[in-house]
Scaffold this active site. Sequence first.
Site, PDB file in Angstrom:
ATOM      1  N   ASP A  24      20.471  42.219  34.526  1.00  0.00           N
ATOM      2  CA  ASP A  24      19.404  41.228  34.613  1.00  0.00           C
ATOM      3  C   ASP A  24      18.060  41.856  34.975  1.00  0.00           C
ATOM      4  OD1 ASP A  24      21.227  39.329  33.951  1.00  0.00           O
ATOM      5  OD2 ASP A  24      21.339  38.387  35.922  1.00  0.00           O
ATOM      6  N   HIS A  71      26.119  39.466  41.492  1.00  0.00           N
ATOM      7  CA  HIS A  71      26.183  38.045  41.171  1.00  0.00           C
ATOM      8  C   HIS A  71      27.503  37.681  40.488  1.00  0.00           C
ATOM      9  CE1 HIS A  71      21.539  37.399  41.370  1.00  0.00           C
ATOM     10  NE2 HIS A  71      22.110  37.421  42.568  1.00  0.00           N
ATOM     11  N   ASP A 108      28.493  35.846  38.054  1.00  0.00           N
ATOM     12  CA  ASP A 108      28.698  35.876  36.606  1.00  0.00           C
ATOM     13  C   ASP A 108      28.734  37.288  36.033  1.00  0.00           C
ATOM     14  OD1 ASP A 108      25.969  35.940  37.339  1.00  0.00           O
ATOM     15  OD2 ASP A 108      25.328  35.302  35.352  1.00  0.00           O
ATOM     16  N   HIS A 109      28.496  38.292  36.852  1.00  0.00           N
ATOM     17  CA  HIS A 109      28.570  39.687  36.411  1.00  0.00           C
ATOM     18  C   HIS A 109      29.720  40.454  37.053  1.00  0.00           C
ATOM     19  CE1 HIS A 109      24.584  39.789  34.334  1.00  0.00           C
ATOM     20  NE2 HIS A 109      24.395  38.747  35.138  1.00  0.00           N
ATOM     21  N   HIS A 169      22.396  38.668  29.452  1.00  0.00           N
ATOM     22  CA  HIS A 169      22.395  37.257  29.056  1.00  0.00           C
ATOM     23  C   HIS A 169      21.786  37.068  27.679  1.00  0.00           C
ATOM     24  CE1 HIS A 169      23.493  35.417  32.959  1.00  0.00           C
ATOM     25  NE2 HIS A 169      22.875  36.465  33.481  1.00  0.00           N
ATOM     26  N   HIS A 223      25.202  44.297  39.114  1.00  0.00           N
ATOM     27  CA  HIS A 223      24.836  43.679  40.389  1.00  0.00           C
ATOM     28  C   HIS A 223      25.922  42.707  40.834  1.00  0.00           C
ATOM     29  CE1 HIS A 223      23.219  40.974  37.321  1.00  0.00           C
ATOM     30  NE2 HIS A 223      23.021  40.034  38.210  1.00  0.00           N
ATOM     31  N   HIS A 241      15.640  41.894  40.818  1.00  0.00           N
ATOM     32  CA  HIS A 241      16.520  40.741  40.631  1.00  0.00           C
ATOM     33  C   HIS A 241      17.470  40.639  41.820  1.00  0.00           C
ATOM     34  CE1 HIS A 241      18.690  37.627  38.550  1.00  0.00           C
ATOM     35  NE2 HIS A 241      19.821  38.310  38.646  1.00  0.00           N
TER      36      HIS A 241
END
Length: 282
Positions: free
Chosen positions: A134, A56, A58-59, A172, A54, A110
């Site tokens: 996530d 975001h 941090d990904h 995570h 996805h 998410h």
Amino acid sequence: MKVKVIPVLEDNYMYLVIEEITREAVAVDVAVPKRLLEIVGREGVSLTAVLTTHHHWDHARGNPELARLRPGLAVLGADERIFSLTRRLAHGEELRFGAIHVRCLLTPGHTSGHMSYFLWEDDCPDPPALFSGDALSVAGCGSCLEGSAQQMYQSLAELDTLPPETKVFCGHEHTLSNLEFAQKVEPCNDHVRNKLSWAKKRDEDDVPTVPSTLGEERLYNPFLRVAEEPVRKFTGKAVPADVLEALYKERARFEQAGEPRQPQARALLALQWGLLSAAPQE
């Protein structure tokens, strides 16, 4: 098929999946490209694609730099907001990297464009692997930020149809807090109690808790157990999507009342997992 588990940032995981015959490799959720390329070089593999679950930060934050360092690299995902995306994937689409098959599973909730990736090899004794980002984590799942509880329920139900031996590689390291919440939901569940004890030991040793298996998740993950009577009783709901929505609300209260998460594996560079291995190897 070999999976390198790479802890990055505060509590994220990125992965390098290696086809051991052709030495072709695929990365999942690249957050720190230079660290990834160090491992690619050490392994002597050819990186051909990035699978992003996805958009975001941090990904996907590492995609632009990685694309700059590796011109022509395929950056794949289901959401046009993903940095440096070269091709948008569709639900049910299948890819091939050497002997590794990849089935793309759209799992919104998410985010609206969240994609999970199911990987397997034909005629191989190793179990398949799910890179769930996530959407699904060890003993939990990601927050429902861009969808309804009904959508998230359908996404989890889609993943729950996969074989029980499937290894789950999530985005995570939230296992301890997830299991502490699961114990609140089902205080009499021995599977939760045993997994929590195991996770505490892993935390003390600064070792990741991934992967789990889908079969294990069905025993202790409350977000996959919305049809079970103890979980329904805890939420006071009966309809699965309503149970899931109530679990989200209860988890938010639980997290607000508790201590901040203690991220694991900060000091680890990478761990090598053969999908049948019982323990990581350096």
